[in-house]
Design a protein around this motif. Structure first.
Motif, short mmCIF file in Angstrom:
data_model
loop_
_atom_site.label_atom_id
_atom_site.label_comp_id
_atom_site.label_asym_id
_atom_site.label_seq_id
_atom_site.Cartn_x
_atom_site.Cartn_y
_atom_site.Cartn_z
N ARG A 1 0.84 -1.12 0.05
CA ARG A 1 -0.28 -0.09 -0.01
C ARG A 1 0.93 1.18 0.18
O ARG A 1 2.01 1.10 0.56
N ILE A 2 0.30 2.18 -0.48
CA ILE A 2 1.05 3.54 -0.76
C ILE A 2 0.23 4.63 0.00
O ILE A 2 -0.96 4.91 -0.29
N LEU A 3 0.95 5.42 0.69
CA LEU A 3 0.20 6.70 1.29
C LEU A 3 0.85 7.85 0.98
O LEU A 3 2.08 8.28 0.71
N VAL A 4 -0.19 8.80 0.43
CA VAL A 4 0.32 9.99 -0.15
C VAL A 4 -0.27 11.00 0.77
O VAL A 4 -1.40 11.25 1.11
N VAL A 5 0.60 11.90 1.12
CA VAL A 5 0.31 13.06 2.24
C VAL A 5 0.63 14.30 1.56
O VAL A 5 1.67 14.62 1.16
N ASP A 6 -0.54 15.26 1.48
CA ASP A 6 -0.24 16.30 0.82
C ASP A 6 -1.45 17.20 1.54
O ASP A 6 -2.49 16.84 1.75
N ASP A 7 -1.32 18.56 1.79
CA ASP A 7 -2.38 19.46 2.31
C ASP A 7 -3.12 19.98 1.34
O ASP A 7 -4.24 20.43 1.52
N ASP A 8 -2.68 19.83 -0.04
CA ASP A 8 -3.61 20.15 -1.31
C ASP A 8 -4.60 18.96 -1.61
O ASP A 8 -4.16 17.95 -2.28
N GLY B 1 -2.31 15.82 5.20
CA GLY B 1 -1.47 16.65 5.81
C GLY B 1 -0.89 15.83 6.98
O GLY B 1 -1.12 14.48 6.92
N ALA B 2 0.17 16.57 7.62
CA ALA B 2 1.12 15.39 8.46
C ALA B 2 0.68 14.70 9.52
O ALA B 2 0.99 13.71 9.66
N LYS B 3 -0.22 15.61 10.15
CA LYS B 3 -1.17 14.85 11.26
C LYS B 3 -1.79 13.74 10.88
O LYS B 3 -2.00 12.68 11.74
N GLU B 4 -2.94 14.01 9.81
CA GLU B 4 -3.51 12.92 9.24
C GLU B 4 -2.48 11.90 8.78
O GLU B 4 -3.05 10.86 9.07
N GLY B 5 -1.54 12.01 8.17
CA GLY B 5 -0.34 10.87 7.70
C GLY B 5 -0.21 10.25 8.73
O GLY B 5 0.07 8.69 8.67
N LEU B 6 0.25 10.50 9.93
CA LEU B 6 0.90 10.01 11.07
C LEU B 6 -0.16 9.29 11.68
O LEU B 6 -0.07 8.08 12.09
N TYR B 7 -1.39 9.60 11.77
CA TYR B 7 -2.64 9.00 12.22
C TYR B 7 -2.96 7.62 11.32
O TYR B 7 -2.87 6.68 11.72
N ALA B 8 -2.77 7.84 10.22
CA ALA B 8 -2.92 6.85 9.21
C ALA B 8 -1.87 5.80 9.38
O ALA B 8 -2.19 4.47 9.23
N ASP C 1 4.52 15.54 0.34
CA ASP C 1 4.47 16.89 -0.13
C ASP C 1 5.83 17.45 0.95
O ASP C 1 5.78 17.00 2.06
N PHE C 2 6.39 18.49 0.31
CA PHE C 2 7.46 19.23 1.45
C PHE C 2 6.87 20.28 2.10
O PHE C 2 7.04 20.33 3.30
N ARG C 3 6.01 21.08 1.48
CA ARG C 3 5.38 22.33 2.13
C ARG C 3 4.22 22.01 2.69
O ARG C 3 3.12 22.05 1.90
N MET C 4 3.96 21.66 3.91
CA MET C 4 2.73 21.47 4.36
C MET C 4 2.61 22.34 5.96
O MET C 4 3.73 22.58 6.64
#
Length: 174
Positions: free
Chosen positions: A5-12, A34-41, A54-57
């Motif tokens: 599985r692949i997790l893609v994290v971006d605030d856009d 976003g980063a918080k949601e990504g860490l939770y996932a 993404d870099f800028r979040m």
């Protein structure tokens, strides 16, 4: 394969939606806004074979996020996707996040799919290596235990009793 599985994290959210549309039919893609949601996932649904960030979040940048991913899931392959690729970003990404790839936006589909496939291959390789080492270690311990039982039955009996006591202590201590 399951686990690829692949997790893609971006605030856009538009980028996340585009990623799902473009690659969701071929790959098991999950997204986080976003980063918080990504860490939770990662914590609740992980592990993931590959994490693309993404870099800028807001809250934390992609390098900080991928460094946290490395701590909690060291075998997960980390890819940084940025529209602001400068030398300092690249150095931080490699040194702090220990990333597998640094890709720039907009990233052509061919390059992204190739990077994801190579990331999955790297993840499988790391897991296979760990399983092989664990199997080899278990095998070596079993052989040494059998040799001890054959050559020194008294010592084997004592070690078996000690093993039982150590297991009880470990269970009591949690």
């Amino acid at each position: 394969m399951p686990g690829d599985r692949i997790l893609v994290v971006d605030d856009d959210l538009q980028i996340l939606s585009a990623f799902r549309r473009r690659f969701g039919a071929k790959l098991d893609v999950h997204t986080a806004g976003g980063a918080k949601e990504g860490l939770y996932a990662l914590e609740s649904k992980g592990p993931y074979a590959v994490v693309v960030s993404d870099f800028r979040m807001p809250v934390m940048n992609g390098v900080e996020f991928l460094a946290r991913v490395k701590e909690s899931s060291p075998d997960t392959v980390r890819i940084l996707l940025t529209g602001f690729a400068d030398l300092q970003t690249a150095v931080e990404a490699v040194n702090k996040g220990n990333i597998f790839r640094l890709l720039t936006k907009p990233c052509p589909s061919e390059i992204m799919i190739k990077s994801l496939a190579e990331g999955i291959r790297q993840y499988r390789l790391a897991n296979a290596e760990r399983e092989l080492l664990q199997g080899t270690l278990r095998g070596a311990i079993n052989i040494l235990t059998e040799l001890l039982a054959l050559t020194k039955p008294d010592a084997f009996g004592r070690s078996s009793r000690i093993e039982g006591l150590v297991r009880k202590i470990a269970m009591t201590m949690g």
